[in-house]
Design an enzyme around this catalytic site. Structure first.
Site, PDB file in Angstrom:
ATOM      1  N   ASP A  42       0.850  -1.195   0.000  1.00 44.95           N
ATOM      2  CA  ASP A  42       0.000   0.000   0.000  1.00 44.95           C
ATOM      3  C   ASP A  42       0.882   1.241   0.000  1.00 44.95           C
ATOM      4  O   ASP A  42       2.062   1.177   0.367  1.00 44.95           O
ATOM      5  CB  ASP A  42      -0.953   0.022   1.208  1.00 44.95           C
ATOM      6  CG  ASP A  42      -0.235   0.150   2.554  1.00 44.95           C
ATOM      7  OD1 ASP A  42       0.804  -0.519   2.742  1.00 44.95           O
ATOM      8  OD2 ASP A  42      -0.718   0.911   3.429  1.00 44.95           O
ATOM      9  N   GLU A  84       0.085  -0.833   5.915  1.00 44.21           N
ATOM     10  CA  GLU A  84       1.161  -0.248   6.720  1.00 44.21           C
ATOM     11  C   GLU A  84       0.957   1.245   6.884  1.00 44.21           C
ATOM     12  O   GLU A  84       1.150   1.796   7.974  1.00 44.21           O
ATOM     13  CB  GLU A  84       2.530  -0.528   6.077  1.00 44.21           C
ATOM     14  CG  GLU A  84       3.711  -0.319   7.016  1.00 44.21           C
ATOM     15  CD  GLU A  84       4.155   1.128   7.188  1.00 44.21           C
ATOM     16  OE1 GLU A  84       4.793   1.442   8.194  1.00 44.21           O
ATOM     17  OE2 GLU A  84       3.854   1.964   6.297  1.00 44.21           O
ATOM     18  N   GLU A  85       0.557   1.906   5.813  1.00 40.21           N
ATOM     19  CA  GLU A  85       0.430   3.367   5.867  1.00 40.21           C
ATOM     20  C   GLU A  85      -0.790   3.830   6.660  1.00 40.21           C
ATOM     21  O   GLU A  85      -0.986   5.019   6.859  1.00 40.21           O
ATOM     22  CB  GLU A  85       0.385   3.957   4.443  1.00 40.21           C
ATOM     23  CG  GLU A  85       1.626   3.657   3.594  1.00 40.21           C
ATOM     24  CD  GLU A  85       2.907   4.365   4.081  1.00 40.21           C
ATOM     25  OE1 GLU A  85       2.881   4.970   5.166  1.00 40.21           O
ATOM     26  OE2 GLU A  85       3.914   4.288   3.358  1.00 40.21           O
TER      27      GLU A  85
HETATM   28  N1  BES Z   1       8.712   3.171   5.473  1.00 36.46           N
HETATM   29  C1  BES Z   1       8.131   4.107   6.374  1.00 36.46           C
HETATM   30  C2  BES Z   1       8.916   4.262   7.652  1.00 36.46           C
HETATM   31  C3  BES Z   1      10.329   4.749   7.512  1.00 36.46           C
HETATM   32  C4  BES Z   1      10.709   5.654   6.559  1.00 36.46           C
HETATM   33  C5  BES Z   1      11.275   4.268   8.372  1.00 36.46           C
HETATM   34  C6  BES Z   1      12.018   6.076   6.444  1.00 36.46           C
HETATM   35  C7  BES Z   1      12.577   4.695   8.296  1.00 36.46           C
HETATM   36  C8  BES Z   1      12.951   5.601   7.303  1.00 36.46           C
HETATM   37  C9  BES Z   1       6.707   3.663   6.679  1.00 36.46           C
HETATM   38  O1  BES Z   1       6.009   3.321   5.517  1.00 36.46           O
HETATM   39  C10 BES Z   1       5.970   4.835   7.275  1.00 36.46           C
HETATM   40  O2  BES Z   1       5.745   5.777   6.577  1.00 36.46           O
HETATM   41  N2  BES Z   1       5.577   4.752   8.548  1.00 36.46           N
HETATM   42  C11 BES Z   1       4.797   5.775   9.150  1.00 36.46           C
HETATM   43  C12 BES Z   1       4.020   5.251  10.310  1.00 36.46           C
HETATM   44  C13 BES Z   1       2.729   4.561   9.941  1.00 36.46           C
HETATM   45  C14 BES Z   1       2.007   4.128  11.182  1.00 36.46           C
HETATM   46  C15 BES Z   1       1.837   5.411   9.084  1.00 36.46           C
HETATM   47  C16 BES Z   1       5.673   6.896   9.665  1.00 36.46           C
HETATM   48  O3  BES Z   1       6.845   6.687   9.989  1.00 36.46           O
HETATM   49  O4  BES Z   1       5.153   8.006   9.731  1.00 36.46           O
HETATM   50 MN    MN Z   2       7.098   2.096   4.299  1.00 42.26          MN
HETATM   51 MN    MN Z   3       5.346   5.212   4.519  1.00 47.92          MN
END
Ligand code: BES
Ligand code: MN
Ligand code: MN
Length: 457
Positions: free
Chosen positions: A88, A152-153
């Site tokens: 996603d 995940e998002e």
């Molecule tokens: N892939 C990211 C997280 C990430 C990005 C980790 C860059 C380390 C470096 C993940 O898809 C993401 O965006 N996570 C969200 C949290 C989620 C609960 C929506 C975030 O970090 O805001």
């Molecule tokens: Mn991600």
């Molecule tokens: Mn992300």
């Protein structure tokens, strides 16, 4: 391994074309308008797993978007790697800031531009092509299970239950994830931790209806002004967060650990220039790398209220809102921090307004030990394909499910990410360097090989 190299160079173009095809599917999990596209994307990932050589692959329905699961078991006595990723993507808006369509991938200057190019379709798909490489060259060093989710998002809301319900199926020795970034191709690095998250929404209500700002303004508290003042008070003059109890459980790092973090190559002048800011900002007493890696933060993600349409309307709004997130570090606990925030925000509200505070999804911080066999296998894989020792870093982002892998399945994770911090993930013009994509596909099989070897296999 020459066979891997040959297979990959013979199939290079197809590896790229297939990713572009996947990027054309707008699998935006947050927007129900794309539900059908998300499902179509899950089907496509399943087909790719089968074609890559999985024995079985299935689309597993959940209360939300489906999870795709596939596996290739070569020998039950060999170790097993569970690969996790997500198909996603974040919403593409603001659309007008994209130089080309978010779901019409283009390659420019060696970079793939599309929503999801880096986060996480590009990085997730490297694993499917790495698996294909190992299967088709008859050189699987271990068993591989692949779990690719579609939420995940939006906080992986249904994945926790899937883990609980499928403990046996997901049995493995390590989780391998490419959904993080590295410093650069010249300075490969491996993230050895992720921050947690507590995400809040606040609503501030003043008068019982919108008012004429001339007739009532100046005599009734304006909730937008009050909200701004309340938000401004959440950081003190040293940019410390003022929420009572916020730092109580924060683990302070030793001088040696802090020194190691600050040893990573980082150029503040370049950082500022690239972001177009004259000055950096943050908690006093900490460097930029510490502020984004090992310190907790509080950020306003959105703030609104009153008239925001064309032209001017004189109005004193009845309500104002904000979405506020806090990034957490060990040993802060997401639910506890949400409670502390709620109490604090209610306590600082003046009598002229009423506030309502609600918590959205959260997640716990994780640290992945660098002295583990799995981390060492990842470091050796990087040494093999980059010819350099990877630098351990602490990532600022969050992947809430990683903490649950440990809690539910008892599994540690290795974060073998190939993105770059300026890949514009979640922003317009998200990109992923073609070189990073290929380098990831080249590196991943070595992780499997070295990880299996660490078991004496
Ligand atoms: N892939 C990211 C997280 C990430 C990005 C980790 C860059 C380390 C470096 C993940 O898809 C993401 O965006 N996570 C969200 C949290 C989620 C609960 C929506 C975030 O970090 O805001
Ligand atoms: Mn991600
Ligand atoms: Mn992300």
């Amino acid at each position: 391994m020459q066979a891997w190299k040959d297979y990959q160079s013979q199939n290079k173009e197809r590896f790229l074309d297939e990713l572009l095809e996947l990027l054309r599917i707008p699998s935006v999990s947050a927007d129900s308008k794309y539900k059908g596209d998300v499902a179509r994307c899950a089907d496509a990932v399943k087909d790719h797993l089968l074609r890559a050589g999985c024995d079985t692959a299935e689309v597993c329905p959940t209360a939300g978007h489906p999870i795709v699961y596939g596996e290739k078991i070569v020998d039950p006595s060999l170790p097993t790697v569970l690969v996790y990723g997500h198909y996603d993507v974040q919403p593409a808006d603001p659309l007008n800031l994209w130089h080309s369509g978010p779901f019409e991938p283009v390659i420019k200057d060696g970079k793939i531009y599309a929503r999801g190019a880096c986060d996480d379709k590009g990085q997730m798909y490297m694993h499917i092509k790495a698996l294909e490489t190992m299967v088709k060259t008859n050189s699987m060093p271990c068993n591989v299970k692949v779990m690719i989710e579609g939420e995940e998002e939006v906080g992986s809301v249904n994945l926790g239950k899937f883990l609980e319900d499928n403990k046996q199926k997901l049995k493995a020795d390590i989780v391998l994830v490419s959904d993080t970034s590295m410093i650069s191709m010249e300075h490969p690095s491996i993230e050895s931790g992720l921050r947690g998250l507590a995400y809040m929404e606040v609503e501030v209500t003043g008068p019982n209806r919108d008012l004429h700002s001339g007739v009532y303004g100046g005599a009734v508290a304006n909730p937008a002004t009050i909200l701004c003042k309340m938000i401004a008070s959440l950081h003190d003059e040293n940019n410390h967060i003022t929420v009572a109890g916020f730092y109580d459980k924060v683990q302070e790092l030793s001088d040696a650990e802090r020194k190691a973090i600050n040893n990573a190559p980082f150029d503040l002048a370049e950082y500022k220039a690239e972001l177009g800011v004259k000055e950096d900002w943050g908690e006093k007493g900490y460097t930029t790398l510490e502020r984004t890696g090992i310190r907790p933060t509080l950020e306003v993600n959105g703030i609104w209220g009153g008239y925001i349409g064309e032209g001017a309307k004189t109005v004193l709004p009845s309500k104002a809102y904000a979405k506020i997130s806090m990034r957490l570090v060990p040993n802060q606990v997401s639910d506890e921090i949400s409670d502390l925030f709620k109490k604090h925000f209610e306590a600082i509200a003046p009598d002229s307004v009423q506030v309502k505070v609600t918590a959205h999804h959260g997640g716990e911080p994780v640290v992945t030990p660098t002295d583990s066999a799995a981390y060492q296998a990842a470091a050796k894989a990087i040494r093999t394909t980059f010819g350099k020792e990877p630098i351990p870093t602490r990532g600022g982002g969050s992947i809430p499910i990683i903490a649950l892998f440990e809690r539910t399945l008892g599994l540690k994770t290795v974060l073998l990410g190939f993105g770059l911090d300026n890949d514009n993930i979640h922003s317009p013009n998200e990109k992923y360097d073609v070189a990073n994509y290929y380098k990831g596909i080249e590196t991943i099989p070595y992780f499997h090989k070295y990880f299996a070897e660490s078991f004496g296999k």
